[in-house]
Structures are given as structure tokens and as C-alpha cells.
Scaffold this motif. Structure first.
Motif, PDB file in Angstrom:
ATOM      1  N   MET A   1       0.849  -1.183   0.000  1.00 57.41           N
ATOM      2  CA  MET A   1       0.000   0.000   0.000  1.00 57.41           C
ATOM      3  C   MET A   1       0.891   1.242   0.000  1.00 57.41           C
ATOM      4  N   HIS A   3       1.261   5.264   0.620  1.00 52.38           N
ATOM      5  CA  HIS A   3       0.697   6.407   1.345  1.00 52.38           C
ATOM      6  C   HIS A   3       0.925   7.665   0.522  1.00 52.38           C
ATOM      7  N   THR A  41      -3.396  -0.905  -7.456  1.00 55.56           N
ATOM      8  CA  THR A  41      -2.559  -0.700  -6.269  1.00 55.56           C
ATOM      9  C   THR A  41      -3.342   0.097  -5.230  1.00 55.56           C
ATOM     10  N   TRP A  42      -3.261  -0.351  -3.980  1.00 54.08           N
ATOM     11  CA  TRP A  42      -3.971   0.323  -2.888  1.00 54.08           C
ATOM     12  C   TRP A  42      -3.220   1.574  -2.461  1.00 54.08           C
ATOM     13  N   LYS A  44      -3.388   4.744   0.462  1.00 55.67           N
ATOM     14  CA  LYS A  44      -3.955   5.297   1.697  1.00 55.67           C
ATOM     15  C   LYS A  44      -3.712   6.793   1.682  1.00 55.67           C
ATOM     16  N   VAL A  87      -8.794   4.467   2.186  1.00 59.69           N
ATOM     17  CA  VAL A  87      -7.985   3.537   1.403  1.00 59.69           C
ATOM     18  C   VAL A  87      -8.779   3.178   0.152  1.00 59.69           C
ATOM     19  N   LYS A  89      -8.169   2.121  -4.406  1.00 63.41           N
ATOM     20  CA  LYS A  89      -7.238   1.755  -5.471  1.00 63.41           C
ATOM     21  C   LYS A  89      -6.935   2.979  -6.333  1.00 63.41           C
TER      22      LYS A  89
END
Length: 138
Positions: A1, A3, A41-42, A44, A87, A89
Motif C-alpha cells: 500500500m 501512502h 494498487t492500494w 492510503k 484507502v 485503489k
């Protein structure tokens, strides 16, 4: 993940392989191409320094904590209807850009950005609107 802070969502759209230092450019290129190649892709959304700020050079004035940068983050998140801690994608971020952002918004929300005069962020937003996604960086 990964940021990311608010304004970096736009910086990634306009990224063309330039940056504050070779290490910063390597990091931003890596993240940019990861998102380009895998839009699932994640991400946050964070308040303050993120994975791009991590490689800001120590030899430059560290602007990642300046109040005007936080203001820019907040303005962009508000326009995109996103919140700190959310959060989602990368493809969802691109979808929100298509829905909520016009290239002319750069002139307002990024008014004080030193990179704005290059016009690449507007191009990036236009390319998202055209369904092209992020550009490949060589």
C-alpha cells in the motif's frame, strides 16, 4: 500500500521524470510506474508527509510540513470527495479525477506550486479524462 497526501495525487499526473534530487526522482518514478502498470494498487490518503516526501533531499528546504502545503492537500481532497485515512485503489482515484476535476482547477488549487508553470499537471488531468492513465516515464 502506498501512502499519498492530497496534492501528490495531482503531482503524479504531471510527473515527467523531474524532481528535487536523483534519489527523489528514482522514488517518484518507481511509485508512478507502479501505479501506471498496476492501477489496482492500494493507496492510503494521509495527512502530511507520505512515501514521496520520504525521499525529499536533506539539502533542500523541507517544505512538506509547510501550512500552505497542508492547505493544498485539503483543497484537493475536498474537490475529489476524499478523506484522510481513506484507502482506495489508484484506478478509483483516476475515476474521481475524471468525475470531479478539470484541468483548469490546477490554476486555483495549485496556485503557489513552483511546478505549476510547466503545464504538465493540466496535461495529466486531460489524459486521465481521455482514459489514457499515467504516462510512461523513461
Amino acid at each position: 500500500m502506498i501512502h499519498l497526501r492530497g496534492h501528490h495525487l495531482f503531482c503524479l499526473l504531471g510527473y515527467r521524470g523531474m524532481g528535487y534530487s536523483p534519489e527523489y526522482v528514482r522514488n517518484m518514478t518507481k511509485i508512478h510506474q507502479m501505479l501506471r502498470n498496476n492501477p489496482k494498487t492500494w493507496i492510503k490518503i494521509v495527512n502530511g508527509p507520505d512515501h514521496l516526501c520520504d525521499k525529499f533531499p536533506l539539502t533542500e528546504e523541507y517544505h512538506c510540513e509547510n501550512p500552505n502545503i497542508y492547505d493544498r492537500d485539503a483543497a484537493i481532497l475536498a474537490k475529489m470527495n476524499l478523506e484522510i485515512g481513506q484507502v482506495l485503489k489508484w484506478e478509483e482515484i483516476e475515476s474521481r479525477i475524471s468525475t470531479h476535476i478539470a484541468s483548469s482547477d490546477i490554476q486555483v488549487v495549485c496556485e503557489t506550486c513552483t511546478w505549476r508553470s510547466l503545464g504538465v499537471c493540466e496535461e495529466g488531468i486531460d489524459e486521465i479524462h481521455q482514459g489514457k492513465g499515467l504516462r510512461e516515464i523513461h
